[in-house]
Scaffold this motif. Structure first.
Motif, PDB file in Angstrom:
ATOM      1  N   THR A  67       3.669  15.045 -42.183  1.00  0.00           N
ATOM      2  CA  THR A  67       4.852  14.208 -42.420  1.00  0.00           C
ATOM      3  C   THR A  67       5.206  13.472 -41.137  1.00  0.00           C
ATOM      4  N   THR A  68       6.370  12.866 -41.095  1.00  0.00           N
ATOM      5  CA  THR A  68       6.850  12.236 -39.856  1.00  0.00           C
ATOM      6  C   THR A  68       8.123  12.970 -39.421  1.00  0.00           C
ATOM      7  N   GLY A  69       8.794  12.440 -38.402  1.00  0.00           N
ATOM      8  CA  GLY A  69      10.042  13.053 -37.939  1.00  0.00           C
ATOM      9  C   GLY A  69      11.067  13.152 -39.071  1.00  0.00           C
ATOM     10  N   THR A  70      11.106  12.149 -39.912  1.00  0.00           N
ATOM     11  CA  THR A  70      12.078  12.126 -41.011  1.00  0.00           C
ATOM     12  C   THR A  70      11.816  13.274 -41.993  1.00  0.00           C
ATOM     13  N   GLY A  71      10.548  13.534 -42.260  1.00  0.00           N
ATOM     14  CA  GLY A  71      10.195  14.667 -43.120  1.00  0.00           C
ATOM     15  C   GLY A  71      10.516  15.989 -42.437  1.00  0.00           C
ATOM     16  N   VAL A 130      18.220  20.996 -34.164  1.00  0.00           N
ATOM     17  CA  VAL A 130      18.104  19.953 -33.139  1.00  0.00           C
ATOM     18  C   VAL A 130      16.943  18.996 -33.433  1.00  0.00           C
ATOM     19  N   ASP A 131      17.260  17.708 -33.436  1.00  0.00           N
ATOM     20  CA  ASP A 131      16.249  16.665 -33.533  1.00  0.00           C
ATOM     21  C   ASP A 131      15.678  16.436 -32.140  1.00  0.00           C
ATOM     22  N   GLY A 132      14.469  16.927 -31.947  1.00  0.00           N
ATOM     23  CA  GLY A 132      13.825  16.750 -30.635  1.00  0.00           C
ATOM     24  C   GLY A 132      12.707  15.722 -30.691  1.00  0.00           C
ATOM     25  N   SER A 155       4.464  13.879 -34.236  1.00  0.00           N
ATOM     26  CA  SER A 155       3.235  13.799 -33.443  1.00  0.00           C
ATOM     27  C   SER A 155       3.106  12.520 -32.616  1.00  0.00           C
ATOM     28  N   GLN A 156       3.720  11.425 -33.069  1.00  0.00           N
ATOM     29  CA  GLN A 156       3.496  10.126 -32.401  1.00  0.00           C
ATOM     30  C   GLN A 156       4.403   9.904 -31.199  1.00  0.00           C
ATOM     31  N   LYS A 157       5.153  10.913 -30.821  1.00  0.00           N
ATOM     32  CA  LYS A 157       6.062  10.756 -29.676  1.00  0.00           C
ATOM     33  C   LYS A 157       5.422  11.393 -28.436  1.00  0.00           C
ATOM     34  N   ALA A 158       6.108  12.302 -27.761  1.00  0.00           N
ATOM     35  CA  ALA A 158       5.589  12.754 -26.462  1.00  0.00           C
ATOM     36  C   ALA A 158       4.229  13.451 -26.564  1.00  0.00           C
TER      37      ALA A 158
HETATM   38  C1  LIG Z   1      15.193  10.806 -32.179  1.00  0.00           C
HETATM   39  C2  LIG Z   1      14.418  10.416 -33.404  1.00  0.00           C
HETATM   40  N1  LIG Z   1      14.576  11.115 -34.528  1.00  0.00           N
HETATM   41  C3  LIG Z   1      13.876  10.822 -35.650  1.00  0.00           C
HETATM   42  C4  LIG Z   1      13.022   9.757 -35.699  1.00  0.00           C
HETATM   43  C5  LIG Z   1      12.318   9.426 -36.990  1.00  0.00           C
HETATM   44  O1  LIG Z   1      10.965   9.781 -36.905  1.00  0.00           O
HETATM   45  P1  LIG Z   1       9.870   9.123 -37.857  1.00  0.00           P
HETATM   46  O2  LIG Z   1       9.918   7.664 -37.672  1.00  0.00           O
HETATM   47  O3  LIG Z   1       8.592   9.767 -37.353  1.00  0.00           O
HETATM   48  O4  LIG Z   1      10.165   9.550 -39.257  1.00  0.00           O
HETATM   49  C6  LIG Z   1      12.823   8.986 -34.555  1.00  0.00           C
HETATM   50  C7  LIG Z   1      11.887   7.853 -34.573  1.00  0.00           C
HETATM   51  O5  LIG Z   1      11.810   7.052 -33.682  1.00  0.00           O
HETATM   52  C8  LIG Z   1      13.544   9.331 -33.380  1.00  0.00           C
HETATM   53  O6  LIG Z   1      13.385   8.637 -32.232  1.00  0.00           O
END
Ligand SMILES: Cc1ncc(COP(=O)(O)O)c(C=O)c1O
Length: 357
Positions: A67-71, A130-132, A155-158
């Protein structure tokens, strides 16, 4: 397909997705595999053990979710809460706004606090989520020590991987909550993962084989550099960027020093300049990708992402590009001023590469 890439490298300075190291790209350049054959569970076992280190937890249980951060947000919420449960959410920017929207759409009862975080939350019996996404593996983050119940990243961040893996880590208290939480969840249900953890096969559904090998390579690189060195590098790049912004006579959108981010700097432009034009031009003319201002700050700020697989000289290239674009759009910047401020700082603070000492 039109040829749109231009010569040389694109200078990718959006705050995610970030540059993928060559080692990771090579590790992912492979065929699919049977994820039920012994090699994949064996690899997964090492990943689950090692990924805990980036959260600084020994007692947490990690989940590697396609998934992504949103998931990952949705997984954190639906596994621990029931519809109607009360959430206190802190609104500090665009992504907290989006997470709050998700919380409301999932039928939780959300109290939004628009001021800064208080000091007494550790004693609170509530779950601490916590959203990290833009901080884990780049900033000092201590899940166990800070009493965090669910921490998550993408995964696509740090971690500097392709997008597509949400990494969620749950405390014992959060896992306990997942036994009684009544939110509807299927794909994100931690209990399905835990069932397969027990069996030693690990996957309730098909993982991306390539991302698993990529994660192995990414973690190996981070541990080779040393997590604390990775964090120090981000602190250095953040500070160098802020010094450049100051030298340009521009303001950081973040008002208080204690809130500065070492992964992204949002730069406020004068009101006669459209920051989106800066982003457009940087890409069209200098092959430099900067982040747009989002929502409330669209047109007013541009963002320099300085996270992930990135070093000092790459950052200086970006800062030189920003100066040229600023001049292009009519801002009276002295070319070299930001680069000079940043490089004077970096020349004094950059250590030897740990593996080359
Ligand atoms: C702090 C933070 N939370 C959540 C998200 C959402 O992540 P995603 O776009 O992978 O769903 C982002 C995306 O940039 C973000 O910077």
């Amino acid at each position: 397909m039109d040829y749109v890439y231009g010569p040389g490298r694109n200078h990718l300075f959006v705050p995610g997705p970030v540059n993928i190291p060559e080692q990771v790209i090579r590790a992912m350049n492979r065929n699919n595999e049977d994820y039920r054959a012994p090699a994949v569970p064996a690899l997964t076992k090492t990943l689950l053990e090692d990924v805990k280190k980036i959260f600084k937890t020994t007692s947490g249980t990690p989940f590697l979710i396609p998934t992504t951060g949103t998931g990952a947000w949705e997984s954190a919420l639906t596994n621990t809460l029931s519809p109607g449960d009360r959430i206190v959410s802190f609104l500090i920017g665009q992504f907290s706004l989006l997470w709050i929207d998700q919380q409301q759409r999932l039928n939780f009862n959300v109290d939004v606090v628009e001021s800064e975080w208080g000091q007494d939350h550790y004693q609170h019996p509530a779950l601490f989520l916590v959203d990290g996404v833009s901080s884990i593996c780049a900033l000092d983050f201590r899940m166990d020590e800070w009493g965090i119940d669910v921490a998550l990243t993408g995964s696509q961040k740090a971690l500097s991987l392709p997008t597509g893996m949400g990494i969620v880590c749950a405390s014992a208290k959060a896992l306990k909550a997942s036994k009684t939480a009544k939110s509807v969840r299927v794909f994100f249900d931690w209990n399905d993962y835990l069932k397969f953890y027990k069996l030693g096969t690990y996957w309730p559904y098909t993982p991306s084989i390539q991302l698993l090998y990529g994660l192995r390579a990414a973690l190996d690189l981070i541990f080779e550099e040393g997590l604390d060195n990775v964090i120090a590098r981000h602190a250095r790049l953040g500070q160098a960027t802020r010094l450049a912004v100051q030298a340009w006579g521009l303001k950081n959108c973040t008002q208080k020093e204690e809130w500065y981010s070492d992964t992204v700097t949002a730069v406020v432009v004068p009101s006669n300049i459209d920051s989106s034009e800066i982003v457009r031009r940087a890409w069209k003319r200098y092959n430099l990708s900067l982040g747009l201002g989002l929502n409330k700050v669209a047109g007013k700020v541009f963002r320099i992402g300085h996270l992930g697989h990135l070093n000092e000289l790459q950052l200086l290239g970006c800062l030189a590009g920003v100066e040229m674009v600023l001049k292009d759009v009519g801002y009276p910047v002295k070319l070299g001023s930001g680069v000079a401020a940043a490089s004077a700082y970096l020349q004094n603070s950059t250590p030897f590469i740990p593996s080359r000492i």
